[in-house]
Write a protein that holds these residues in place. Structure first.
Motif, PDB file in Angstrom:
ATOM      1  N   GLU A  13     -50.409 -48.092  30.162  1.00  0.00           N
ATOM      2  CA  GLU A  13     -51.002 -46.946  30.855  1.00  0.00           C
ATOM      3  C   GLU A  13     -50.369 -45.640  30.386  1.00  0.00           C
ATOM      4  N   TYR A  14     -49.057 -45.644  30.174  1.00  0.00           N
ATOM      5  CA  TYR A  14     -48.373 -44.454  29.666  1.00  0.00           C
ATOM      6  C   TYR A  14     -48.917 -44.079  28.283  1.00  0.00           C
ATOM      7  N   ILE A  15     -48.988 -45.057  27.374  1.00  0.00           N
ATOM      8  CA  ILE A  15     -49.478 -44.787  26.016  1.00  0.00           C
ATOM      9  C   ILE A  15     -50.902 -44.251  26.062  1.00  0.00           C
ATOM     10  N   ASP A  16     -51.767 -44.908  26.830  1.00  0.00           N
ATOM     11  CA  ASP A  16     -53.159 -44.459  26.918  1.00  0.00           C
ATOM     12  C   ASP A  16     -53.240 -43.007  27.390  1.00  0.00           C
ATOM     13  N   GLY A  17     -52.359 -42.618  28.292  1.00  0.00           N
ATOM     14  CA  GLY A  17     -52.356 -41.252  28.801  1.00  0.00           C
ATOM     15  C   GLY A  17     -51.847 -40.223  27.812  1.00  0.00           C
ATOM     16  N   THR A  18     -51.011 -40.643  26.866  1.00  0.00           N
ATOM     17  CA  THR A  18     -50.432 -39.667  25.937  1.00  0.00           C
ATOM     18  C   THR A  18     -51.452 -39.114  24.961  1.00  0.00           C
ATOM     19  N   TYR A  19     -52.468 -39.873  24.647  1.00  0.00           N
ATOM     20  CA  TYR A  19     -53.413 -39.426  23.629  1.00  0.00           C
ATOM     21  C   TYR A  19     -54.394 -38.390  24.140  1.00  0.00           C
ATOM     22  N   GLY A  20     -54.376 -38.091  25.408  1.00  0.00           N
ATOM     23  CA  GLY A  20     -55.226 -37.037  25.944  1.00  0.00           C
ATOM     24  C   GLY A  20     -54.445 -35.799  26.326  1.00  0.00           C
ATOM     25  N   GLU A  21     -53.129 -35.812  26.055  1.00  0.00           N
ATOM     26  CA  GLU A  21     -52.292 -34.689  26.472  1.00  0.00           C
ATOM     27  C   GLU A  21     -52.419 -33.512  25.523  1.00  0.00           C
ATOM     28  N   HIS A  22     -51.738 -32.454  25.853  1.00  0.00           N
ATOM     29  CA  HIS A  22     -51.875 -31.180  25.162  1.00  0.00           C
ATOM     30  C   HIS A  22     -51.306 -31.167  23.748  1.00  0.00           C
ATOM     31  N   TYR A  23     -50.668 -32.217  23.288  1.00  0.00           N
ATOM     32  CA  TYR A  23     -50.093 -32.213  21.943  1.00  0.00           C
ATOM     33  C   TYR A  23     -51.127 -32.490  20.858  1.00  0.00           C
ATOM     34  N   ASN A  24     -52.332 -32.888  21.238  1.00  0.00           N
ATOM     35  CA  ASN A  24     -53.404 -33.087  20.271  1.00  0.00           C
ATOM     36  C   ASN A  24     -53.905 -31.746  19.762  1.00  0.00           C
ATOM     37  N   THR A  25     -54.287 -31.721  18.485  1.00  0.00           N
ATOM     38  CA  THR A  25     -54.952 -30.542  17.949  1.00  0.00           C
ATOM     39  C   THR A  25     -56.446 -30.688  18.202  1.00  0.00           C
ATOM     40  N   ASP A  26     -57.197 -29.682  17.814  1.00  0.00           N
ATOM     41  CA  ASP A  26     -58.645 -29.748  17.999  1.00  0.00           C
ATOM     42  C   ASP A  26     -59.266 -30.917  17.243  1.00  0.00           C
ATOM     43  N   GLY A  27     -58.669 -31.296  16.135  1.00  0.00           N
ATOM     44  CA  GLY A  27     -59.182 -32.417  15.348  1.00  0.00           C
ATOM     45  C   GLY A  27     -58.609 -33.756  15.767  1.00  0.00           C
ATOM     46  N   ASN A  28     -57.995 -33.809  16.966  1.00  0.00           N
ATOM     47  CA  ASN A  28     -57.393 -35.030  17.517  1.00  0.00           C
ATOM     48  C   ASN A  28     -56.264 -35.565  16.640  1.00  0.00           C
ATOM     49  N   ILE A  29     -55.491 -34.647  16.064  1.00  0.00           N
ATOM     50  CA  ILE A  29     -54.347 -35.016  15.237  1.00  0.00           C
ATOM     51  C   ILE A  29     -53.080 -34.853  16.067  1.00  0.00           C
ATOM     52  N   GLN A  30     -52.244 -35.866  16.043  1.00  0.00           N
ATOM     53  CA  GLN A  30     -50.984 -35.859  16.773  1.00  0.00           C
ATOM     54  C   GLN A  30     -49.836 -35.516  15.815  1.00  0.00           C
ATOM     55  N   ALA A  31     -48.712 -35.107  16.377  1.00  0.00           N
ATOM     56  CA  ALA A  31     -47.511 -34.915  15.562  1.00  0.00           C
ATOM     57  C   ALA A  31     -47.173 -36.218  14.834  1.00  0.00           C
ATOM     58  N   PHE A  32     -47.425 -37.366  15.480  1.00  0.00           N
ATOM     59  CA  PHE A  32     -47.193 -38.661  14.837  1.00  0.00           C
ATOM     60  C   PHE A  32     -47.901 -38.716  13.491  1.00  0.00           C
ATOM     61  N   ASP A  33     -49.156 -38.250  13.452  1.00  0.00           N
ATOM     62  CA  ASP A  33     -49.947 -38.295  12.223  1.00  0.00           C
ATOM     63  C   ASP A  33     -49.300 -37.458  11.121  1.00  0.00           C
ATOM     64  N   ALA A  34     -48.772 -36.299  11.487  1.00  0.00           N
ATOM     65  CA  ALA A  34     -48.116 -35.434  10.501  1.00  0.00           C
ATOM     66  C   ALA A  34     -46.853 -36.107   9.976  1.00  0.00           C
ATOM     67  N   TRP A  35     -46.047 -36.682  10.872  1.00  0.00           N
ATOM     68  CA  TRP A  35     -44.820 -37.361  10.433  1.00  0.00           C
ATOM     69  C   TRP A  35     -45.152 -38.508   9.475  1.00  0.00           C
ATOM     70  N   ILE A  36     -46.172 -39.279   9.798  1.00  0.00           N
ATOM     71  CA  ILE A  36     -46.565 -40.401   8.945  1.00  0.00           C
ATOM     72  C   ILE A  36     -47.042 -39.884   7.591  1.00  0.00           C
ATOM     73  N   ALA A  37     -47.843 -38.833   7.599  1.00  0.00           N
ATOM     74  CA  ALA A  37     -48.356 -38.262   6.350  1.00  0.00           C
ATOM     75  C   ALA A  37     -47.230 -37.726   5.470  1.00  0.00           C
ATOM     76  N   LEU A  38     -46.165 -37.215   6.078  1.00  0.00           N
ATOM     77  CA  LEU A  38     -45.030 -36.693   5.317  1.00  0.00           C
ATOM     78  C   LEU A  38     -44.186 -37.811   4.696  1.00  0.00           C
ATOM     79  N   GLY A  39     -44.350 -39.029   5.179  1.00  0.00           N
ATOM     80  CA  GLY A  39     -43.672 -40.166   4.587  1.00  0.00           C
ATOM     81  C   GLY A  39     -42.277 -40.448   5.117  1.00  0.00           C
TER      82      GLY A  39
END
Length: 105
Positions: A13-39
């Motif tokens: 329930e906690y995880i499901d709630g995090t993906y709708g929080e204010h840390y998403n960008t307009d394109g539904n990109i999370q900081a997690f995605d940026a960290w993964i992309a940076l390698g």
């Protein structure tokens, strides 16, 4: 015995709630995605988990959400290091036996 099912349910329930929080960008990109992309996401996830473990019991007392965050960052480390892009690895339990039989397919 130790209410693991309830803990897992609360964690989900906690995880499901995090993906709708204010840390998403307009394109539904999370900081997690940026960290993964940076390698270098595994160390970022580890370091952030340590941060929340460090503050547990200090900020807002025994804050359950801090532990849930630690668990989430640890799950993300598992994803990047063992699951992403088909990097299936067999894990061994304390007896040395495989605890999964996943393969890349």
């Amino acid at each position: 015995k130790y209410m693991e099912n309830k803990v897992i349910q609360d964690f989900k329930e906690y995880i499901d709630g995090t993906y709708g929080e204010h840390y998403n960008t307009d394109g539904n990109i999370q900081a997690f995605d940026a960290w993964i992309a940076l390698g270098d996401s595994s160390t970022s996830f580890r370091d952030t988990a340590i941060k929340y473990l460090w503050r547990y019991g200090k900020k807002a007392g025994l804050n359950k959400k801090d532990i849930l965050k630690v668990m989430h960052y640890c799950i993300m480390m598992l994803y990047v290091d063992h699951y992403k892009d088909g990097k299936w690895r067999q894990l061994k339990n304390t007896t040395g036996k495989n605890i999964n039989t996943w393969s890349k397919s």
